[in-house]
Design an enzyme around this catalytic site. Structure first.
Site, PDB file in Angstrom:
ATOM      1  N   THR A   1      18.188 -29.082  15.880  1.00 19.24           N
ATOM      2  CA  THR A   1      18.679 -27.729  15.586  1.00 19.24           C
ATOM      3  C   THR A   1      20.168 -27.608  15.890  1.00 19.24           C
ATOM      4  O   THR A   1      20.878 -26.829  15.257  1.00 19.24           O
ATOM      5  CB  THR A   1      17.872 -26.704  16.417  1.00 19.24           C
ATOM      6  OG1 THR A   1      16.531 -26.720  15.933  1.00 19.24           O
ATOM      7  CG2 THR A   1      18.417 -25.296  16.292  1.00 19.24           C
TER       8      THR A   1
ATOM      9  N   SER B   1      13.604 -33.649  15.129  1.00 21.24           N
ATOM     10  CA  SER B   1      13.024 -34.590  16.101  1.00 21.24           C
ATOM     11  C   SER B   1      11.500 -34.604  16.117  1.00 21.24           C
ATOM     12  O   SER B   1      10.901 -35.487  16.714  1.00 21.24           O
ATOM     13  CB  SER B   1      13.579 -34.344  17.504  1.00 21.24           C
ATOM     14  OG  SER B   1      12.930 -33.273  18.145  1.00 21.24           O
TER      15      SER B   1
ATOM     16  N   ASP C   1      12.444 -30.743  20.251  1.00 20.62           N
ATOM     17  CA  ASP C   1      10.984 -30.889  20.229  1.00 20.62           C
ATOM     18  C   ASP C   1      10.457 -32.177  20.859  1.00 20.62           C
ATOM     19  O   ASP C   1       9.379 -32.181  21.451  1.00 20.62           O
ATOM     20  CB  ASP C   1      10.465 -30.730  18.788  1.00 20.62           C
ATOM     21  CG  ASP C   1      10.506 -29.275  18.341  1.00 20.62           C
ATOM     22  OD1 ASP C   1      10.612 -28.386  19.217  1.00 20.62           O
ATOM     23  OD2 ASP C   1      10.449 -29.015  17.127  1.00 20.62           O
TER      24      ASP C   1
END
Ligand code: SIN
Length: 317
Positions: A14, A62, A96
């Site tokens: 992100t 990820s 993540d």
């Protein structure tokens, strides 16, 4: 003339995400902006005394982290770690699976220099992105004299690779180190340490290179899966995985490592058949405290996803 280098490796996430509309905080696509562009957008980064070197290792969300990217990343981290003028490494990563990559790099490389993973919960195009501050903080940590080992920096906290876990779906301060607490805090260009840096043996370039070579292409990594104990659990998942050729199983057990009796029977049978079984807890805090007579080994304080990485590396070794 700047003599020390900080290397910033981009993998996506992100922090490199873009949104079509600034008013839609969740409607963005991760891993769009290149690492050189991300760094160039933070002029304060260039003000330090270190030279910044950027390299794009991957550009992924990820959740899609793969063994191939891990092998590539480990190779590049090791390549830069052994260079005497490299003071530390920063890796931009999605939130993540950040904790899995952090643990993987720590277990594989045991770096005596700082390897700092950082991230963001808001995309680069958000009206108030958190990525630039996290990046500045990560570079501050990577430059800090005495910093060592793999750590994660997010929202002003410095977490050890061993303890860090993503615990929130959307808050900026999405990570926790559980009972252990963060290693320290970073803000205004300074560190305030609460505990010692993770103890590391000297980084042995040769053993790290051998470890990386052992990773091979990625497709041949040992198959290790995670199962969970819950109300009404059965043998079905374990039996299906064993039939499918699984080599290792981590069970996310209830409480202090307890298991539904049907699942436990299947796991014991799998262990007897040669599958390596490890018991972690599904509790967010605490660890499985072993008892005399335990038939399934515990995860030594690792969360289920990290216990899986540890077991894969053990099987590779
Ligand atoms: C990712 O993990 O790549 C997307 C989510 C995030 O970075 O917060």
């Amino acid at each position: 003339m700047k003599h020390e280098k900080i290397v910033i490796l981009g993998t996506g996430g992100t922090i490199a995400g873009t949104a079509a509309s600034a008013s839609d905080p969740m409607g963005y696509v991760a891993a769009q902006v290149g690492i050189a562009q991300l760094v160039a957008a933070i002029p304060a980064l260039a003000e330090g005394s270190c030279e910044l070197v950027t390299e794009q290792v991957a550009q992924i969300d990820s959740k899609d982290m793969s063994f191939a990217v891990w092998a590539q990343l480990a190779g590049r981290v090791n390549h830069f770690l052994v260079q005497p003028d490299v003071q530390g490494i920063v890796i931009t990563h999605g939130t993540d699976t950040l904790e899995e990559t952090a643990y993987f790099l720590q277990a594989l490389l045991n770096p005596a220099k700082p390897v700092v993973l950082t991230c963001a919960m808001r995309p680069a195009t958000a009206p108030a992105p958190d990525g630039p501050q996290n990046m500045l903080d990560a570079v501050t940590v990577a430059r800090h004299a005495g910093a060592q080992g793999v750590v994660a920096v997010c929202a002003g906290a410095i977490h050890s690779a061993l303890d860090v876990q993503k615990v929130h779906t959307h808050r900026l301060d999405a990570f926790s180190s559980g009972d252990a607490g963060p290693l320290g805090y970073v803000g205004a260009g300074r560190l305030r340490m609460m505990r010692n840096w993770p103890a590391v043996a000297a980084h042995h370039a040769q053993s790290a290179i051998k470890n990386i070579a052992d990773l091979k292409g990625g497709d041949s990594w040992p198959r290790v899966d995670i199962v969970m104990s819950y109300a009404g659990a059965s043998a079905a998942m374990v039996n299906a995985l064993v039939t499918d050729g699984v080599e290792g199983l981590v069970v996310a057990a209830t409480g202090n490592g307890t298991l539904h009796h049907a699942l436990e029977a299947a796991l014991l049978q799998a262990q007897a058949a040669g599958v390596k079984v490890v018991r972690a807890t599904r509790c967010l805090q605490g660890r499985v405290v072993p008892k005399p007579g335990d038939t399934l080994p515990d995860a030594n304080g690792l969360s289920p996803v990290k216990a899986r990485v540890a077991l894969m590396l053990r099987l590779l070794g």
